[in-house]
Design an enzyme around this catalytic site. Structure first.
Site, PDB file in Angstrom:
ATOM      1  N   LYS A 107      -2.661  77.389  95.112  1.00 35.64           N
ATOM      2  CA  LYS A 107      -2.296  78.747  94.679  1.00 35.64           C
ATOM      3  C   LYS A 107      -1.291  78.667  93.527  1.00 35.64           C
ATOM      4  O   LYS A 107      -1.389  79.405  92.550  1.00 35.64           O
ATOM      5  CB  LYS A 107      -1.711  79.534  95.860  1.00 35.64           C
ATOM      6  CG  LYS A 107      -2.770  79.906  96.891  1.00 35.64           C
ATOM      7  CD  LYS A 107      -2.174  80.395  98.213  1.00 35.64           C
ATOM      8  CE  LYS A 107      -3.293  80.622  99.231  1.00 35.64           C
ATOM      9  NZ  LYS A 107      -2.807  80.941 100.577  1.00 35.64           N
TER      10      LYS A 107
ATOM     11  N   ASP B 185      -1.042  89.274 100.043  1.00 33.37           N
ATOM     12  CA  ASP B 185      -2.137  88.839 100.920  1.00 33.37           C
ATOM     13  C   ASP B 185      -2.850  90.021 101.577  1.00 33.37           C
ATOM     14  O   ASP B 185      -3.848  89.837 102.264  1.00 33.37           O
ATOM     15  CB  ASP B 185      -1.554  87.932 102.018  1.00 33.37           C
ATOM     16  CG  ASP B 185      -2.186  86.563 102.015  1.00 33.37           C
ATOM     17  OD1 ASP B 185      -3.139  86.354 101.247  1.00 33.37           O
ATOM     18  OD2 ASP B 185      -1.736  85.704 102.800  1.00 33.37           O
TER      19      ASP B 185
ATOM     20  N   GLN C 112       2.674  81.846 103.851  1.00 33.83           N
ATOM     21  CA  GLN C 112       1.496  81.033 104.169  1.00 33.83           C
ATOM     22  C   GLN C 112       1.337  80.918 105.686  1.00 33.83           C
ATOM     23  O   GLN C 112       2.268  80.558 106.399  1.00 33.83           O
ATOM     24  CB  GLN C 112       1.649  79.638 103.540  1.00 33.83           C
ATOM     25  CG  GLN C 112       0.460  78.721 103.767  1.00 33.83           C
ATOM     26  CD  GLN C 112      -0.813  79.177 103.066  1.00 33.83           C
ATOM     27  OE1 GLN C 112      -0.777  79.714 101.967  1.00 33.83           O
ATOM     28  NE2 GLN C 112      -1.947  78.990 103.715  1.00 33.83           N
TER      29      GLN C 112
END
Ligand code: NAP
Length: 281
Positions: free
Chosen positions: A50, A117, A94
């Site tokens: 990412k 997200d 994460q």
């Protein structure tokens, strides 16, 4: 039938090209902050990837490494600090978190306007109501792939295998909002094979290597494999038995190179969208 391969890498490249143009219009580059708690090797790989894509796009990117034994309160403090930082447009925690830390509780501290997200309850509520919002990246990537391949969704019978908050549940909502007739299967589904054989579109998000076998695929179905299962040798495989399924499907995603790159593109897209909203306020 031999299936056409749905190339997620190529579509991700094109999405990122479009993002570059949007970033160039902004007064300052969008900022993405990624929190990694602990040292799970899989998570380290995903976070690094990412970061690389964010860097290539010219985002201001930071990775915040926190120890696995951090308390829930200290983690919350870090997440809220990013919410207060004007240079940060997107926040990602994460997942999975180390055992002992509740992912839902952590995500609840993300400022919903910076929800890169698309996993906060605000984002989930906007999706449930079909309103504009930051969408969970993986199912949004699947929708982009289906649209790019001109897969007809209206009236199509779609089977989503898995009902997680990250993939399966939002995936089912997005397909239903695109007028597909959606069935959601999970670990308590009685006859998964029969459900699968009825489906025009199968999205597998289970986390079990090669769980969907060739005989479960109806001739001409579109098969999207979200699964990313790492073997002992480090190799990746999906939730679908690719070789057998490809003989029956009309279109299929590979693993790797299918949905994965689109998840990252979706993260970048959410960050740019959040940044545009903040910078144009
Ligand atoms: P998860 O939270 O573990 O959810 C798995 C789902 O599969 C659950 O809903 C579970 O049902 C269902 N399931 C388990 N065994 C089953 C069975 N025998 N029959 C039918 N359904 C079954 O996993 P996730 O986070 O959704 O991830 C799923 C997979 O996608 C993993 O391989 C993950 O690594 C991968 N993934 C890939 C990306 C990407 O970018 N490509 C992104 C996210 C995740 P219950 O609800 O009944 O337990």
């Amino acid at each position: 039938m031999t299936a056409r391969l749905l190339d997620g890498k190529d579509l991700a490249r094109r999405i990122q090209q479009g993002l570059r143009a949007r970033i160039a219009e902004l007064p300052r580059p969008p900022g993405l902050s990624v929190i990694l708690v602990g040292a799970d090797p899989g998570s380290q790989v995903y976070v690094r990837r990412k970061g690389e894509v964010a860097h290539r796009l010219g985002l201001r990117h930071e990775q915040i490494d926190l120890p696995a034994n951090i308390s829930a309160a200290d983690l919350a403090k870090q997440i809220r600090r990013l919410g207060d930082d004007d240079a940060v447009d997107g926040i990602l925690v994460q997942l999975p978190l180390p055992s002992g830390l509740d992912p839902q509780a952590a995500v609840a501290h993300i400022d919903p306007t910076k929800d890169a997200d698309g996993l906060t309850t605000t984002s989930a509520g906007l999706l449930a109501q079909g309103r504009l919002g930051l969408r969970p990246c993986t199912p949004a990537g699947v929708m982009a792939l289906l649209a790019d391949a001109n897969v007809p969704l209206r009236g199509a019978r779609a089977l989503v295998i898995g009902r997680s908050l990250i993939v399966g549940r939002p995936m089912a909502q997005m397909l239903e909002q695109a007028d597909a007739t959606v069935t959601v299967a999970h670990s308590r589904t009685i006859d998964l094979a029969a459900e699968a054989r009825r489906a025009d579109i199968i999205v597998a998000a289970i986390g079990r290597p090669r769980f969907v076998t060739g005989d479960m695929i109806r001739d001409g179905a579109v098969v999207i494999d979200v699964g990313m299962n790492r073997g002992a040798d480090g190799s990746l495989c999906g939730d679908v038995d690719f070789d057998a399924a490809a003989l029956r499907a009309s279109m299929i995603t590979p693993v790797p190179g299918g949905v994965g790159p689109l998840t990252i593109a979706g993260l970048m897209a959410n960050t740019v969208t959040a940044s545009e909203a903040r910078q144009r306020r």
